[in-house]
Motif scaffolding. Structure first.
Motif, PDB file in Angstrom:
ATOM      1  N   ASP A 291       0.733  -0.659  -0.059  1.00 42.96           N
ATOM      2  CA  ASP A 291      -0.102   0.081  -0.042  1.00 42.96           C
ATOM      3  C   ASP A 291       0.703   1.654   0.016  1.00 42.96           C
ATOM      4  N   ALA A 292       0.144   2.137  -0.007  1.00 40.43           N
ATOM      5  CA  ALA A 292       1.011   3.826  -0.341  1.00 40.43           C
ATOM      6  C   ALA A 292       2.248   3.819   1.179  1.00 40.43           C
ATOM      7  N   ALA A 293       1.541   2.965   2.406  1.00 42.49           N
ATOM      8  CA  ALA A 293       3.020   2.979   3.024  1.00 42.49           C
ATOM      9  C   ALA A 293       4.129   2.290   3.305  1.00 42.49           C
TER      10      ALA A 293
ATOM     11  N   CYS B 263      -0.894  -1.169  -6.255  1.00 44.56           N
ATOM     12  CA  CYS B 263       0.198  -1.194  -5.915  1.00 44.56           C
ATOM     13  C   CYS B 263       1.420  -0.364  -5.886  1.00 44.56           C
ATOM     14  N   TYR B 264       2.172  -0.083  -4.686  1.00 44.97           N
ATOM     15  CA  TYR B 264       3.171   0.885  -4.507  1.00 44.97           C
ATOM     16  C   TYR B 264       4.404   0.214  -4.432  1.00 44.97           C
ATOM     17  N   CYS B 265       4.870  -0.920  -4.827  1.00 38.33           N
ATOM     18  CA  CYS B 265       5.440  -1.676  -4.853  1.00 38.33           C
ATOM     19  C   CYS B 265       6.966  -0.702  -6.098  1.00 38.33           C
ATOM     20  N   PRO B 266       8.453  -0.829  -6.081  1.00 36.96           N
ATOM     21  CA  PRO B 266       9.156  -0.239  -7.168  1.00 36.96           C
ATOM     22  C   PRO B 266       8.601  -0.742  -8.771  1.00 36.96           C
TER      23      PRO B 266
ATOM     24  N   PRO C  57       0.633   9.119  -6.240  1.00 38.96           N
ATOM     25  CA  PRO C  57       0.135  10.209  -5.311  1.00 38.96           C
ATOM     26  C   PRO C  57      -0.589   9.069  -4.103  1.00 38.96           C
ATOM     27  N   ARG C  58      -0.462   9.308  -3.074  1.00 37.98           N
ATOM     28  CA  ARG C  58      -1.508   8.271  -1.996  1.00 37.98           C
ATOM     29  C   ARG C  58      -2.773   8.321  -2.472  1.00 37.98           C
ATOM     30  N   GLN C  59      -3.114   9.447  -2.536  1.00 36.02           N
ATOM     31  CA  GLN C  59      -4.497   9.624  -2.841  1.00 36.02           C
ATOM     32  C   GLN C  59      -5.148  10.460  -4.017  1.00 36.02           C
TER      33      GLN C  59
END
Ligand SMILES: [Zn+2]
Length: 609
Positions: A128-130, A180-183, A217-219
């Motif tokens: 997730d974003a975190a 998904c926020y993975c690299p 962006p996170r949201q």
């Protein structure tokens, strides 16, 4: 047109049988408040359901196909024993003439076994974003399908189900993409941006020409072009893997069904949460679950609740949707439908040419019986099954030819979900309540507008110049709210199109959107009626759809959303009236008395209204 010939006319579907014994023991689940799945009675029922007599009973009750358990995410070895049961059940189902789709959990895996069998997967978790892993509940991580090994797992699962188990199709569950926020996903996003934007175009849109450092962006926030691009990228990325699965299925078993449940139209900002624009499902899916608790009826606030949004998308884009029956009361506790609600749910699906289904039917109901066998359900499903089996030509090749249409688009639903959905959900109620047949226009371009005489553009704030040009071919276009205020990159126009109703009288209050099942009827909505074609002459909420089959016959499907019979005064006598033997309708002079569902074959070209 559905690619599966099996689904070219409605087929009655039974489902709910995806909880394996393994999963049930591990989770001690009580699905929707029903019995404890770890009990000996449940186990006895579960095993018996795999056998021929149980399947024969289902066939005799009128069902054409069933969805059963296949993969819950423990790994192909980890759940090999359950998969063996799937294979046997498919064999027994085929022996009695039932087709079978298999449940495949897409979003998450059961890490306790899956990771033992697939240690590589620990490096492929969706984040997730975190930077925390994405999960279903607390214990089921989500895999990131940017990784080739993850895609391979899904492809193998599909292949094994079709080849080894003999399934007639695969039904993915939770086949959404939470983002998904993975690299690796970041890297693919940068590739997407590089392909889409020239340095000049990037500078014009973002203020700088090198987008290779742009983060997800996170949201969602305001008109953020990075959010818009992230959401567009994610929709496309999910579409890519679905396309791969579709191609694999077509290669192994042409005509096999790909079903899914990306949780469509569940919440107001859904398209950007699940990263699905519903029309895209037509490219890959035959069958989609309307998993949204919006079982049709009149709600406590007097609003009309329906699953029409997904049906209208399906009819316009070319896939099949089936209803969700997860009824819940105001206290949010689930309950099962009564006979009339069951009939209304099947009727609403049929009126849109979709797949009637008892979504909860194949679940344990105590004393060795399945839920679908309750007399109050059999009283409905049997006559409805007979009806669709007797008259497949009402639906075969049918096209929605309603002269009234609602325009929606991808970008506006992403950046302006509250504005779009409050207007759309209000407008649907107005058209349904007044029996005005309509269709959706879900794609840009002139073709989708053919035959449209009245087009409603309900506060669709982002519109391209080309699309505005296309609208000129439609005799009457009604803009509400700030439709067309922005272009598709969220740049404000110097001169926006003039709005017919700047105050969006069709909209339900934004504050009511958190609970789509409890929407009120739009207070000012009827102000639109003088501009719309006349609907049905009835005091009750009776929805109407208008379909034409290839030989030119036109059918007006009527659905009464209220619990008492409706009297509808017909302007012209229909050529023929078709109705199921339960909850149907009958002619009395120039009136149709409608319990729940009837289909009128219209005289050529004259209006029934
Ligand atoms: Zn990823």
């Amino acid at each position: 047109m559905p690619r599966s010939s099996f689904l070219s006319a409605p087929k009655l579907m039974n489902m709910g049988f995806h909880y394996t014994e393994q999963y049930s023991l591990r989770t001690r689940i009580r699905v929707l408040g029903l019995v404890n799945h770890a009990s000996p009675e449940w186990r006895r029922w579960y095993l018996e359901c795999h056998e021929k007599p149980a399947l024969q009973k289902m066939r005799d009750a009128g069902y054409d196909f069933v969805e059963i358990h296949y993969i819950y995410g423990y790994g192909l070895q980890g759940e090999a024993a359950e998969i063996e049961r799937t294979r046997q059940m498919v064999e027994n189902a085929h022996a009695v003439g039932l087709k079978v789709t298999g449940y495949f959990q897409f979003f998450s895996v059961q890490e306790e076994l899956f990771m033992l069998e697939n240690p590589w997967a620990a490096q492929c978790l969706a984040l997730d974003a975190a930077g925390k892993r994405l999960e279903y509940n607390y214990d089921r991580p989500s895999l990131c399908f940017s990784h080739p090994q993850v895609r391979e797992y899904y492809l193998q699962g599909v292949e094994h189900g079709l080849r080894y188990c003999g399934l007639d199709g695969i039904r993915l569950d939770n086949d959404y993409y939470k983002g998904c926020y993975c690299p690796l996903c970041q890297k693919l996003f940068h590739q997407y941006l590089a392909a889409k934007y020239t340095p000049e175009e990037a500078a014009r849109c973002f203020g700088f020409s090198d987008l290779s450092g742009l983060c997800f962006p996170r949201q969602r926030g305001g008109l953020d072009p990075a959010y818009l691009e992230m959401a567009l990228f994610r929709q496309q990325h999910r579409q890519n893997i679905m396309r791969e699965l579709r191609q694999r299925i077509d290669r192994i078993k042409p005509g096999a069904v790909l079903g899914g449940n990306p949780a469509v139209s569940r919440r107001v900002d859904n398209d950007g949460v699940i990263n699905v624009y519903p029309a895209d499902l037509a490219e890959t899916h035959d069958l989609v679950c309307a998993e949204n608790s919006l079982f049709p009826g009149i709600n406590d606030k007097g609003g009309l609740r329906s699953q029409t949004e997904i049906y209208a998308f399906a009819a316009a884009a070319g896939f099949n949707a089936y209803p969700s029956h997860h009824l819940h009361g105001p206290d949010h506790r689930y309950r099962w439908p009564d006979s009339q609600e069951c009939a209304l749910t099947l009727a609403e699906a049929l009126a849109w040419g979709q797949t009637p289904c008892t979504t909860w039917g194949l679940r344990f109901d105590g004393s060795g019986r399945s839920l679908y066998e309750r007399p109050e359900f059999m009283a409905v499903t049997r006559p409805f099954a007979e009806f669709i089996h007797q008259h497949p030509d009402i639906w075969q090749g049918a096209v929605n030819v309603a002269p009234t249409a609602i325009y929606v688009n991808r970008e506006s639903r992403l950046l302006f979900p509250e504005e779009c959905q409050s207007s759309l959900w209000g407008l649907l109620q107005i058209l349904l309540r007044h029996g005005i047949p309509f269709r959706f226009v879900v794609r840009d371009g002139a073709e989708a507008l053919q035959g449209v005489e009245t087009l409603l553009v309900p506060n669709v704030q982002m519109l391209s110049e080309q699309q505005l040009e296309c609208f000129r071919q439609v005799p009457k276009v009604i803009f509400t709210g700030a439709s067309g205020r922005y272009d598709l990159q969220a740049f404000e126009r110097e001169t926006a199109p003039e709005s017919d109703f700047p105050d969006t009288p069709e909209a339900v209050p934004i504050s009511s959107l958190t609970e789509p099942a409890q929407l009120p009827y739009p207070e000012q909505g009827d102000r639109l009626l003088p501009l719309l074609p006349a609907g049905l002459d009835s005091k009750q909420a009776v929805g109407a759809t208008l379909f034409q089959v290839p030989d030119g016959r036109r059918f007006l499907h009527l659905v009464n959303y209220e619990t008492t019979a409706a009297r509808i005064r017909l302007a012209a006598a229909p050529r023929q009236v078709f109705a199921p033997a339960f909850a149907g309708g009958r002619l009395e002079g120039d009136e149709l008395v409608l319990d729940t569902y009837a289909v009128l074959q219209l005289e050529d070209k004259s209006s029934s209204r």
